[in-house]
Each structure stands twice: as structure tokens, then as C-alpha cells.
Design a protein around this motif. Structure first.
Motif, PDB file in Angstrom:
ATOM      1  N   CYS A  23       0.840  -1.201   0.000  1.00 32.23           N
ATOM      2  CA  CYS A  23       0.000   0.000   0.000  1.00 32.23           C
ATOM      3  C   CYS A  23       0.876   1.252   0.000  1.00 32.23           C
ATOM      4  O   CYS A  23       1.780   1.377   0.816  1.00 32.23           O
ATOM      5  N   PRO A  24       0.617   2.199  -0.906  1.00 33.05           N
ATOM      6  CA  PRO A  24       1.450   3.396  -0.966  1.00 33.05           C
ATOM      7  C   PRO A  24       1.373   4.225   0.320  1.00 33.05           C
ATOM      8  O   PRO A  24       2.228   5.032   0.585  1.00 33.05           O
ATOM      9  N   PHE A  25       0.312   4.042   1.106  1.00 30.54           N
ATOM     10  CA  PHE A  25       0.154   4.792   2.348  1.00 30.54           C
ATOM     11  C   PHE A  25       0.546   3.904   3.534  1.00 30.54           C
ATOM     12  O   PHE A  25       0.010   4.031   4.618  1.00 30.54           O
ATOM     13  N   ALA A  26       1.497   2.971   3.291  1.00 37.24           N
ATOM     14  CA  ALA A  26       1.809   1.949   4.291  1.00 37.24           C
ATOM     15  C   ALA A  26       2.158   2.543   5.652  1.00 37.24           C
ATOM     16  O   ALA A  26       1.797   1.989   6.683  1.00 37.24           O
ATOM     17  N   SER A  27       2.805   3.690   5.662  1.00 39.09           N
ATOM     18  CA  SER A  27       3.233   4.254   6.936  1.00 39.09           C
ATOM     19  C   SER A  27       2.046   4.629   7.809  1.00 39.09           C
ATOM     20  O   SER A  27       2.181   4.866   8.988  1.00 39.09           O
ATOM     21  N   PHE A 229      -9.038  -7.337  -3.322  1.00 38.69           N
ATOM     22  CA  PHE A 229     -10.327  -7.242  -4.020  1.00 38.69           C
ATOM     23  C   PHE A 229     -11.359  -8.220  -3.482  1.00 38.69           C
ATOM     24  O   PHE A 229     -12.502  -7.859  -3.224  1.00 38.69           O
ATOM     25  N   THR A 230     -10.982  -9.489  -3.300  1.00 48.38           N
ATOM     26  CA  THR A 230     -11.982 -10.491  -2.899  1.00 48.38           C
ATOM     27  C   THR A 230     -12.509 -10.189  -1.502  1.00 48.38           C
ATOM     28  O   THR A 230     -13.722 -10.191  -1.265  1.00 48.38           O
ATOM     29  N   GLY A 282      -3.357   3.188 -10.148  1.00 50.81           N
ATOM     30  CA  GLY A 282      -2.864   2.481  -8.952  1.00 50.81           C
ATOM     31  C   GLY A 282      -2.272   3.420  -7.920  1.00 50.81           C
ATOM     32  O   GLY A 282      -1.493   2.996  -7.056  1.00 50.81           O
ATOM     33  N   THR A 283      -2.661   4.715  -7.968  1.00 51.34           N
ATOM     34  CA  THR A 283      -2.058   5.679  -7.034  1.00 51.34           C
ATOM     35  C   THR A 283      -3.084   6.320  -6.101  1.00 51.34           C
ATOM     36  O   THR A 283      -2.842   7.376  -5.536  1.00 51.34           O
ATOM     37  N   ASP A 289      -8.828   0.965  -2.639  1.00 52.38           N
ATOM     38  CA  ASP A 289      -9.167   1.782  -3.813  1.00 52.38           C
ATOM     39  C   ASP A 289      -8.528   1.167  -5.056  1.00 52.38           C
ATOM     40  O   ASP A 289      -9.182   0.944  -6.074  1.00 52.38           O
ATOM     41  N   ASN A 290      -7.246   0.895  -4.945  1.00 54.33           N
ATOM     42  CA  ASN A 290      -6.508   0.413  -6.117  1.00 54.33           C
ATOM     43  C   ASN A 290      -6.925  -0.997  -6.526  1.00 54.33           C
ATOM     44  O   ASN A 290      -6.765  -1.388  -7.683  1.00 54.33           O
ATOM     45  N   ALA A 291      -7.515  -1.736  -5.572  1.00 54.99           N
ATOM     46  CA  ALA A 291      -7.992  -3.094  -5.882  1.00 54.99           C
ATOM     47  C   ALA A 291      -9.155  -3.067  -6.875  1.00 54.99           C
ATOM     48  O   ALA A 291      -9.475  -4.096  -7.478  1.00 54.99           O
ATOM     49  N   LEU A 292      -9.782  -1.910  -7.049  1.00 52.76           N
ATOM     50  CA  LEU A 292     -10.950  -1.829  -7.943  1.00 52.76           C
ATOM     51  C   LEU A 292     -10.571  -2.003  -9.414  1.00 52.76           C
ATOM     52  O   LEU A 292     -11.442  -2.072 -10.283  1.00 52.76           O
ATOM     53  N   THR A 293      -9.279  -2.077  -9.691  1.00 54.75           N
ATOM     54  CA  THR A 293      -8.862  -2.346 -11.071  1.00 54.75           C
ATOM     55  C   THR A 293      -8.917  -3.846 -11.384  1.00 54.75           C
ATOM     56  O   THR A 293      -8.538  -4.268 -12.474  1.00 54.75           O
TER      57      THR A 293
END
Ligand code: HEM
Length: 343
Positions: A23-27, A229-230, A282-283, A289-293
Motif C-alpha cells: 500500500c502506498p500509504f503503508a506508513s 479485491f476479494t 494504482g495511485t 481503492d486500487n484493488a478496484l482495477t
């Protein structure tokens, strides 16, 4: 702790950390959440396609009727929630003109957090006003909406004071009151309208939810930001949403901020196409959010990232929002002698 138990905990932890790093917001993942994240990643199984079809075929029912009193109460609420000049409860602003002193994102988020505790199989949680209880406002997942829960409580006081004035003037029947659960849904809708979302959303919010007196719902049912996603789909489908509803509701992340960082370039504008553009690259803010792709929803993301399809997207968001407001709601009718109601 027995050996197998310890091994299971370790596996949960490894999975959680793997999820967090993707996750880009991992922190932003809080230490205390780590094990819960792992547990939910493991739990993620359901037949997504079959549940999606079932839910399309049987959407949740709304209130049995909407009376003239319901409409009158919503109109009282409208004046206050949009245009109040109260120092402690400023209105959210007119359509397309948000009051910058109000956190519209937080108001929208709490509409979800009151309802998103719903567990259909157990018939627990849902839109029952329980977000106001200390048990829920005190939970880590709600720490950034505590101040807006207080704002909703103040709006409700102002609305009920105005209703009481109208009861005294025989314009509304005695006993009329607005519930917390209704005010949570109305303020979320107002935040969307004020920031340029679907203009008729506020007037579509159904009225008459009953508040639980004291019960606190299980906030761990609110989806975790690190679900794939699942797992995410299973959680939404299990509440009665469809995949289309899930994608549409996720567009709420076009508003507001996380840890003071805006989630889209225009956090005070309900511009879902900019949110879906981030998703398709994917950003976007969260793994969810990004899983919706995923291939099952990618086409929608693609369509809605094009501003030419804005009307369709806003209509889908509004429909899903109304459905959200029905999740396990218990409805009552206001007393409604027609002669008391003035247009
Ligand atoms: C799809 C699953 C969802 C996940 C995993 C999720 C998770 C989150 C998280 C972690 C935050 C940041 C909170 C913070 O630390 O300040 C957030 C913010 C937000 N969420 Fe969600 N959310 C989801 C769905 C929704 C839905 C359905 C809505 C409303 C319909 C919503 C509305 C919002 C809004 C508007 C914000 C910004 C809040 C602010 O500005 O203070 N979210 N969400």
C-alpha cells in the motif's frame, strides 16, 4: 500460547505486513491494526459472482412509506444543515459552494460508519445512530470523525428545537423528532451536494430511522484499508451491495484527506473522475481503492475516470448511497395528521 496458535499469529503478522507494504500509504497503518488486517486477509472468501447476482435481484427494502411529515422534517433539517449560522454548528454551504470551515469528507465518512457495521447474517449493526456512542467514537477507526460526530449532535439539537417551535405553532404533530441515524445520513448527503455531487441526493434521503438507545455496534466490521479485491467485495456483497455499488461508493474518496494529506487533487469537490483516474493508475490512497482495477470492476473504473460519464457515475453513487442508508434500518412513521402540516 500453544505452538500452532503461535504459528498462526506469526502467519497473520507476515500477511498483514505484506499487505501494508503493497500500500502506498503503508506508513499510515497503525501498529494495533496489524493483526486484525492479517485476520481479515485470511477470512476473505465468498462466491463474488453469485452474491453479486443475488444482490442485484433483491435490493434492500426502504421504509414502508414517506409521509408529508417526513418531508417537512427533512426540509427543516435542510435549512439547518446547509445554512446554519450557529457558531458551533456552521452549515455545510450551498450547492457547489462548500463552507470551508466544515470537514465535508468527515461528514460523508460518518454516514458510512454508522451503517457499515451491518452484518446481514446476524442482523446486527447498520444505520441505527450508534456511531454517537462512546463505544464507537472511542474506536481507533473513528478517531478522525469524533469532532464531526459532535457537529451532528449539535445539528440535531437545532433541528429538534425548530421542530418543537413548529409543533407549538401546530405546524407539525406532537411527538415529531429527528433521529441521530437520520441526521447522519442527511449530513453525509449534504456534504456531497455542497461539494458538487448529485444535486438531488439530500432530497432523496429516506426519513424515519430509529436509534438504538445504547447499543454499540462492532466497528471491526468496517472494511480495512488493506483488504484485497476479494475480501473487500465479500464484505460489501455480504451487506447487500452489488459490485457496482461498491465501486460507486468508493468514489467518496474523492473528498477529504487522510492524515492531513488530500486524497485527490480537488478534495473539496465531488469530482469522482479524478478519483477513478488515480485508481486506474494504482495511485489512489488505499489498497482497497486500487484493488478496484480487478478484472470484475475495471470496466467501471475506466468508464468513470472519463468525465464525459460524470452523470452516470453520480447517479450510481446516489443510488448506492440511498441503499447504504437502508442497511438494517428500523423504520418508524412520524405521527401524521395532514391538517398539522403546512407546505
Ligand atoms: C471501500 C472500503 C473503504 C475503506 C477501506 C475506507 C477506509 C478509509 C480510511 C482508512 C480513511 C482515512 C481515515 C483517516 O485516517 O483519516 C478514509 C477516509 C474517508 N472515507 Fe473511506 N473507506 C471505505 C469506504 C468508504 C465509503 C463507502 C465512504 C462513504 C460513502 C467513505 C468515505 C470516506 C471519506 C469521505 C473519507 C475522508 C475523510 C476525511 O476527510 O476526514 N469511505 N476511508
Amino acid at each position: 500460547m500453544t505452538l500452532p496458535k503461535r504459528a498462526a499469529s506469526l502467519l497473520l503478522l507476515v500477511l498483514a505486513i505484506a499487505g501494508a507494504q503493497a500500500c502506498p500509504f503503508a506508513s499510515m497503518v497503525q501498529g494495533g491494526d496489524v493483526e486484525a488486517v492479517g485476520r481479515k486477509l485470511l477470512q476473505a472468501t465468498c462466491n463474488v459472482a453469485a452474491l453479486d447476482r443475488t444482490n442485484q435481484a433483491s435490493p434492500p427494502a426502504g421504509p414502508p412509506t414517506q409521509t408529508a411529515v417526513d418531508v417537512a422534517v427533512r426540509n427543516v433539517a435542510k435549512q439547518i444543515i446547509f445554512f446554519s449560522t450557529d457558531r458551533n454548528a456552521p452549515g455545510v454551504g450551498g450547492a457547489g459552494a462548500p463552507n470551508r470551515n466544515v470537514r465535508h469528507g468527515a461528514l460523508l465518512r460518518q454516514a458510512f460508519h454508522d451503517c457499515g457495521t451491518y452484518v446481514k447474517t446476524a442482523r446486527t449493526g447498520g444505520c441505527n445512530g450508534s456511531l454517537r456512542t462512546a463505544g464507537e467514537t472511542g474506536a481507533a477507526v473513528n478517531r478522525n470523525i469524533v469532532s464531526t460526530v459532535a457537529l451532528v449532535q449539535r445539528y440535531r439539537q437545532l433541528i429538534n428545537a425548530e421542530i418543537n417551535r413548529r409543533i407549538a405553532a401546530k405546524q407539525l404533530p406532537a411527538g415529531t423528532q429527528i433521529s441521530y441515524a437520520d441526521v447522519f445520513q442527511l449530513t453525509g448527503a449534504a456534504a456531497v451536494v455542497a461539494t458538487g455531487g448529485p444535486a438531488n441526493l439530500f432530497d432523496r434521503v429516506e426519513m424515519g430511522r430509529v436509534d438504538w438507545a445504547t447499543r454499540t455496534d462492532d466497528v471491526s466490521q468496517l472494511p480495512d484499508r488493506n483488504l484485497g479485491f476479494t475480501a473487500l467485495s465479500c464484505r460489501f456483497l455480504s451487506m447487500g451491495f452489488t459490485l457496482r455499488d461498491m465501486v460507486a461508493l468508493s468514489a467518496a474518496h474523492t473528498l477529504g484527506a487522510v492524515n492531513g494529506r488530500a486524497m485527490t487533487p480537488t478534495p473539496q469537490t465531488f469530482d469522482a473522475s479524478d478519483y477513478f483516474q488515480l485508481v486506474s493508475r494504482g495511485t489512489a490512497a488505499f489498497r482497497t481503492d486500487n484493488a478496484l482495477t480487478d478484472s470484475r470492476t475495471a470496466q467501471l473504473v475506466q468508464r468513470w475516470s472519463n468525465s464525459a460519464n460524470r452523470g452516470e457515475m453520480l447517479a450510481a453513487f446516489a443510488d448506492a448511497y440511498i441503499k447504504m442508508g437502508r442497511m438494517n434500518a428500523m423504520w418508524r412513521s412520524y405521527p401524521q395528521p395532514a391538517e398539522y402540516v403546512r407546505a
